[in-house]
Design a protein around this motif. Structure first.
Motif, short mmCIF file in Angstrom:
data_model
loop_
_atom_site.label_atom_id
_atom_site.label_comp_id
_atom_site.label_asym_id
_atom_site.label_seq_id
_atom_site.Cartn_x
_atom_site.Cartn_y
_atom_site.Cartn_z
N GLY A 326 32.40 48.02 39.38
CA GLY A 326 32.25 46.99 38.36
C GLY A 326 33.52 46.25 38.03
N GLY A 327 34.60 46.56 38.74
CA GLY A 327 35.86 45.85 38.52
C GLY A 327 35.80 44.42 39.02
N HIS A 328 36.78 43.63 38.60
CA HIS A 328 36.78 42.20 38.91
C HIS A 328 38.14 41.80 39.46
N VAL A 329 38.15 41.17 40.64
CA VAL A 329 39.38 40.67 41.24
C VAL A 329 39.63 39.25 40.74
N SER A 330 40.81 39.02 40.20
CA SER A 330 41.12 37.74 39.57
C SER A 330 41.15 36.59 40.57
N GLU A 331 40.64 35.46 40.14
CA GLU A 331 40.74 34.22 40.91
C GLU A 331 41.43 33.13 40.09
N ARG A 332 42.16 33.55 39.05
CA ARG A 332 42.74 32.57 38.12
C ARG A 332 44.23 32.36 38.34
N LEU A 333 44.77 32.92 39.43
CA LEU A 333 46.20 32.82 39.67
C LEU A 333 46.56 31.49 40.32
N SER A 334 47.80 31.07 40.10
CA SER A 334 48.28 29.86 40.76
C SER A 334 48.39 30.06 42.26
N LEU A 529 39.23 46.87 34.24
CA LEU A 529 38.24 46.25 33.35
C LEU A 529 37.02 45.79 34.14
N ASP A 530 35.86 45.88 33.49
CA ASP A 530 34.67 45.33 34.13
C ASP A 530 34.55 43.85 33.82
N GLY A 531 33.45 43.23 34.22
CA GLY A 531 33.30 41.80 34.04
C GLY A 531 33.30 41.35 32.60
#
Length: 593
Positions: A326-334, A529-531
């Motif tokens: 249920g973890g989330h890999v970030s896509e908000r990085l520059s 953290l989960d979603g």
């Protein structure tokens, strides 16, 4: 079900299809994983480290071994402490609207405490980087020194048999397997043919290395990240951590209330590891995962191959495990990767090495050009910026490629990529095609596939200003970081010299990285953290499996290893149920055979 075997060395896992119990399972053995393991063991927990390959140390063993830690104990002891608002102002400027107040505040508070813990309770020790500046010297709050520490050199003989399980440094970055530390050590090697004292120093180092090769068949004076990995490995063994090589984790175990362990493949078969207190994911990110590279790196989607200098076993295992829970890999990085320019090095066995160009680009007498023959970047600036600008300068639909160009004086004084400076011969690099040589700039351009007129014009314009130590196009040598990367013996500008002495040389450079930035979202205690932003019980992440707190930016050297060790340490504190700052000694539970 068996309890974890008595530990303290590399041990064989349980027999096929059995299960073992422990308090903590750490997946991966770089700085993030080993920091978590060492701290958890110190706090009295039984710990297993499951390493995918036969070698421990991960990307850390390849690295420079630097940590960015403002107000480190070393700085405070030297009277060089600073108002925390300085580093915060610097990060706010570099990170912009991606600045995460909670994560940055947590890091700046915990990192000095982490260093103090390892200095007091383990054999992990550091030296202060008193003269190491932040990358972007014109930014508000930029530091000119005392914000970094480097792993202290280490005698590999102290590892005993574990030395055979320590990942060696990238061969092309060494001299016959001998690591060269940044700072004084490197300066001595670069000036050995010009200074009697430096020549004597280098002679002693080389003779000692020859003795080590004779008796131990590898370098024993460990430096840089190899020293850090060795110190962490020694500390793990000293504290009773169980070390499993060749043991990739395949899936997490959950009982519905949280993560309770993982299924691990071992040479003996599949083993269920029941981790009663928690699992820490620290597998080194995804620098060699083609699918995720394609998804997160625009230049890969555009057709450019990404050539990371990180270990090839780092294929995103930890990220996939976290996502399965249920973890989330970030896509908000520059930027999703810690970019570095890389050249591909042919090896005698037919494989290809990846040389990260971190040092020589800042020396006087070198330029970087695209196929047009034009410069595109301050060559001596941060390595992350070099690749970013190379990608930006590449026309749509074409692969990103650049060339480092120098003359004979530069090559023999500083080396170029894998090519070492004088008196080391370089004929084999010409024969295998890694190094391109020509008697004129025009001929060099034709051999490289660079526009001859464009390169001739660029070199002529550059030389006209370089004679005076000036660079009106990119202003090399105008920040503390740039000048620190240069040659202090060269005047008037330590970063600039004309390219005039034939023959001329070139090395092809492509986009690469030292690792990846995009990782699993966590909180300030490294809990995955989960979603919905809720911690997943029993699951933690550190190192490059954890999303970079720098959000895809590269403010200074050491912004990868500093957070890796800090959040590994914080994960151990959280797993042990200790309040932040409670780091005094705690008795270990006796392992049951």
């Amino acid at each position: 079900m068996n309890a974890v075997p008595k530990a303290g060395n590399t041990v064989a896992p349980a027999a096929a299809n059995e299960s073992v119990t422990c308090d903590v399972l750490v997946v991966g053995s770089g700085a993030g994983g080993l920091s978590a393991a060492v701290a958890a063991a110190h706090f009295g927990l039984n710990v297993i480290v499951a390493e995918k390959t036969e070698m421990f140390g991960g990307t850390t063993a390849y690295s420079g071994g630097w940590l960015w830690v403002p107000n480190a104990p070393h700085a405070l002891a030297a009277g060089k402490g600073e108002d925390p608002e300085g580093p915060k102002a610097y990060l706010r400027h570099i990170l912009g609207n991606r600045y995460d107040e909670a994560m940055i505040e947590g890091y700046l508070s915990a990192a000095p405490r982490m260093l103090d813990f390892f200095e007091r309770h383990t054999c992990v020790h550091f030296l202060p980087g008193s003269g190491v500046p932040d990358f972007h010297g014109n930014a508000p709050g930029a530091g000119t020194g005392w914000r970094s520490v480097a792993a202290a050199p280490y005698d590999g003989r102290k590892l005993g048999r574990l030395i055979q399980s320590l990942r060696p440094p990238i061969p092309e970055t060494t001299f016959l397997g001998m690591g060269i530390a940044s700072g004084v050590d490197m300066r001595m090697f670069l000036t050995a043919m010009r200074s009697p004292s430096a020549f004597a120093y280098v002679t002693r180092r080389v003779l000692k290395h020859a003795r080590d090769l004779l008796f131990h068949r590898r370098a024993m004076q460990l430096v840089n990240g190899n020293a850090l990995a060795a110190r962490l490995l020694r500390s793990a063994a000293d504290k009773g951590v169980t070390l499993w090589p060749n043991a990739p984790a395949r899936e997490l175990i959950s009982d519905g209330s949280g993560i309770k362990g993982a299924v691990v493949d071992t040479p003996s078969g599949r083993v269920a590891v029941i981790a009663e207190r928690g699992v820490v994911l620290a597998t080194g990110g995804f620098p060699h995962d083609p699918g995720r590279l394609h998804d997160l790196l625009p230049h890969v989607r555009a057709g450019t191959r990404h050539c990371s200098a990180a270990p090839e076993a780092n294929t995103g295992d930890g990220l996939r495990l976290a996502e399965s829970a249920g973890g989330h890999v970030s896509e908000r990085l520059s930027h999703a990767a810690a970019y570095a320019p890389v050249s591909l090095v042919p090896r005698p066995d037919g494989t290809v090495g990846r040389f990260p160009h971190l040092v020589e680009r800042g020396k006087p007498g070198i330029i970087a050009v695209m196929a047009t023959g034009r410069r595109f970047v301050d060559e001596g600036g941060p390595y992350h910026d070099y690749v970013r600008e190379m990608i930006a300068a590449t026309p749509a639909g074409e692969p990103a490629v650049s060339w480092l160009i120098c003359d004979h004086r530069f090559l023999r004084r500083y080396g170029l990529g894998a090519v070492k400076p004088a008196p080391v011969p370089f004929g084999r690099w010409l024969r295998n095609g890694y190094l391109i040589k020509a008697t004129s700039i025009t001929a060099l351009a034709r051999l490289c596939g660079i526009d001859p007129a464009g390169l001739e014009r660029t070199v002529t314009d550059f030389n006209r200003h370089a004679i005076k130590g000036e660079d009106p196009q990119f202003h090399r040598g105008t920040t503390p970081y740039q000048r620190a990367q240069g040659d202090p013996d060269h005047r008037p500008n330590p970063c600039i010299a004309p390219i005039v002495r034939a023959p001329f040389y070139a090395v092809r450079v492509v986009p690469g990285s030292l690792g990846t930035f995009a990782g699993v979202e966590t909180d300030t205690r490294a809990r995955v953290l989960d979603g919905a932003g809720t911690p997943i019980p029993g699951l933690y992440a550190a190192g490059n499996d954890m999303n970079s707190i720098m959000c895809g930016n590269y403010p200074s050297g050491g912004i990868t290893l500093g957070p890796a060790m800090t959040y590994g340490f914080l994960a151990a504190e959280a797993i042990a149920g200790r309040d932040a700052g409670e780091t005094e000694s705690h008795g270990r539970k006796e392992n049951v055979v």
